[in-house]
Structure formats: structure tokens, C-alpha cells
Motif scaffolding. Structure first.
Motif, PDB file in Angstrom:
ATOM      1  N   ALA A 166       0.837  -1.210   0.000  1.00  0.00           N
ATOM      2  CA  ALA A 166       0.000   0.000   0.000  1.00  0.00           C
ATOM      3  C   ALA A 166       0.871   1.259   0.000  1.00  0.00           C
ATOM      4  CB  ALA A 166      -0.930  -0.009   1.208  1.00  0.00           C
ATOM      5  N   THR A 167       1.957   1.216   0.779  1.00  0.00           N
ATOM      6  CA  THR A 167       2.888   2.353   0.818  1.00  0.00           C
ATOM      7  C   THR A 167       3.526   2.570  -0.553  1.00  0.00           C
ATOM      8  OG1 THR A 167       3.367   1.870   3.141  1.00  0.00           O
ATOM      9  CG2 THR A 167       4.930   3.285   1.982  1.00  0.00           C
ATOM     10  N   LEU A 168       3.917   1.482  -1.203  1.00  0.00           N
ATOM     11  CA  LEU A 168       4.507   1.571  -2.536  1.00  0.00           C
ATOM     12  C   LEU A 168       3.500   2.132  -3.537  1.00  0.00           C
ATOM     13  CD1 LEU A 168       6.816   1.039  -4.523  1.00  0.00           C
ATOM     14  CD2 LEU A 168       5.993  -1.317  -4.725  1.00  0.00           C
ATOM     15  N   ASP A 176       7.063   9.651  -5.660  1.00  0.00           N
ATOM     16  CA  ASP A 176       8.090   9.842  -4.630  1.00  0.00           C
ATOM     17  C   ASP A 176       9.161   8.773  -4.827  1.00  0.00           C
ATOM     18  OD1 ASP A 176       9.642  10.001  -2.346  1.00  0.00           O
ATOM     19  OD2 ASP A 176       7.941  10.125  -0.963  1.00  0.00           O
ATOM     20  N   LYS A 177      10.213   9.108  -5.545  1.00  0.00           N
ATOM     21  CA  LYS A 177      11.237   8.135  -5.927  1.00  0.00           C
ATOM     22  C   LYS A 177      11.972   7.547  -4.728  1.00  0.00           C
ATOM     23  CE  LYS A 177      11.996   9.924 -10.555  1.00  0.00           C
ATOM     24  NZ  LYS A 177      12.934  10.498 -11.509  1.00  0.00           N
ATOM     25  N   ARG A 181      11.942   3.551  -3.767  1.00  0.00           N
ATOM     26  CA  ARG A 181      13.160   2.771  -3.577  1.00  0.00           C
ATOM     27  C   ARG A 181      13.159   2.062  -2.219  1.00  0.00           C
ATOM     28  NH1 ARG A 181      16.093   6.140  -5.794  1.00  0.00           N
ATOM     29  NH2 ARG A 181      16.496   7.506  -4.035  1.00  0.00           N
ATOM     30  N   ARG A 182      12.763   2.803  -1.136  1.00  0.00           N
ATOM     31  CA  ARG A 182      12.716   2.200   0.207  1.00  0.00           C
ATOM     32  C   ARG A 182      11.699   1.065   0.271  1.00  0.00           C
ATOM     33  NH1 ARG A 182      13.176   7.650   1.892  1.00  0.00           N
ATOM     34  NH2 ARG A 182      10.927   7.751   2.233  1.00  0.00           N
ATOM     35  N   SER A 183      10.505   1.288  -0.301  1.00  0.00           N
ATOM     36  CA  SER A 183       9.457   0.258  -0.271  1.00  0.00           C
ATOM     37  C   SER A 183       9.854  -0.971  -1.072  1.00  0.00           C
ATOM     38  CB  SER A 183       8.138   0.819  -0.814  1.00  0.00           C
ATOM     39  OG  SER A 183       7.611   1.767   0.076  1.00  0.00           O
TER      40      SER A 183
END
Length: 199
Positions: A166-168, A176-177, A181-183
Motif C-alpha cells: 500500500a505504501t509503494l 516519490d522516488k 526505492r525504500r518500499s
């Protein structure tokens, strides 16, 4: 999935939530089956009746989710077999599906809802049609075997995967690059952990 005269599901193992269970029940009814069930705090007993007979499926309730493990399950009705196959894919389950047909046998090994190996058997002849490469190291397997909390961790891990997906999704829409990347990295870690726990 190909049509066959009879399908046999072996080593079925799948975890899922109540919403997924309801979706499966609805699909079974839509496919022409008569479905009845009995539920208590520990298990969910499901009876699926078709023209070919009645199947009894026992599901356990563990920490608010359902766990279905069954060593074997034969299905003659192709419509019901297709519903079961799609349900296993949707719930990211594990199973070995044997499809019997006039000229032989097709065996599909399914892990996390996708085929990892497909073998065709005709008489004494055995042919591997498809095989997915493995990316888990021996150190990761040993670490997973040492863990004793796998059955408790798996449902939590599924929720973490859903949250991170969901965050991705939100990050993709917001472009939001950094968060993408973090997700993506976090999802890779969670997937690796899930592979180890359910191996």
C-alpha cells in the motif's frame, strides 16, 4: 491450468483471511456447488457438494486467520477444480496439482501461488516443461530452520507485506522516488523472509 478428467491436489498448504474465504465460497456457489459449513473457535469445516460427490475441507483458525493444510484432495468437477486453483493462486498458497488426462499426467508444483516446476509424465517418460530458478542461499535456509516462531510470524509478515505494498502504491501515485526505492527494498526483504519461513 489445462482441463483434465480428474485433478488431485497434494500437500495443500495455504493461509488466508476471512475476506478471501468468503470470496472462495462465493466462487464455489457460482460454479454450481452446494456449500455448507460449520465454524467454531478452532476450525472451519466446509462441505462442497457437486454432481460428482461431496468433499470435506477442514480449515484451522490460528491468530485470527485461516490455515488450510490437506495431504490430498481429488476433484472431478473441472469448475470446482478451477475455483480451487485460482483460490490457491490468490492466497499465495503451496500445492502440487496432478492433472490426469488421456495421454498421461501433468504435475504442477506451486509455491506462493505460482508454478515453480511443471513436469509431464507419459508412461515411463518424464519431461520437465518448466522450472523456476531458486534464489535462496543455504545460510538463509539454516537461519529459517533455527526459528521456532514461523507459524506466528507468517500472518504478521503477510500484514507487513500488505502495508508495504500500500505504501509503494501511494508512492507510485505521488511519484516519490525515494519512498519507491525504500518500499521496493523492504518488499524484497519481506519476500525473502517469507520464502525462508514457508520453505
Amino acid at each position: 491450468m489445462q482441463d483434465g478428467n480428474e485433478l488431485e491436489y497434494c500437500n495443500l498448504s495455504v493461509w488466508f483471511d476471512r475476506e478471501t474465504l468468503h470470496a472462495m465460497l462465493q466462487l464455489l456457489v457460482n460454479a454450481g456447488a452446494t456449500v455448507t459449513w460449520k465454524e467454531d473457535k478452532e476450525q472451519f469445516l466446509l462441505l462442497v457438494c457437486t454432481q460428482d460427490g461431496t468433499s470435506e475441507w477442514r480449515l484451522q483458525r490460528v491468530n485470527g486467520v485461516y490455515k488450510w493444510q490437506q495431504p490430498d484432495c481429488s476433484v472431478s468437477d473441472t469448475r470446482i477444480a478451477l475455483v480451487l486453483y485460482r483460490f490457491i493462486q490468490r492466497a499465495k498458497g503451496h500445492v502440487i496439482v496432478k492433472m490426469f488426462h488421456g495421454s498421461g499426467l501433468l504435475v504442477k508444483h506451486i509455491r506462493y501461488g505460482e508454478a515453480v516446476r511443471i513436469v509431464e509424465i507419459k508412461g515411463a517418460e518424464k519431461k520437465v516443461i518448466y522450472e523456476k530458478a531458486c534464489s535462496v542461499t543455504m545460510d538463509q535456509v539454516i537461519a529459517a530452520l533455527k526459528r521456532r516462531d514461523a507459524e506466528e510470524r507468517i500472518p504478521v509478515l503477510r500484514l507487513e507485506l500488505d502495508y508495504e505494498l500500500a505504501t509503494l502504491y501511494d508512492a507510485l501515485h505521488a511519484k516519490d522516488k525515494a519512498q519507491i526505492r525504500r518500499s521496493t527494498e523492504r518488499l524484497k526483504q519481506l519476500r525473502r523472509e517469507m520464502l525462508l519461513l514457508e520453505a
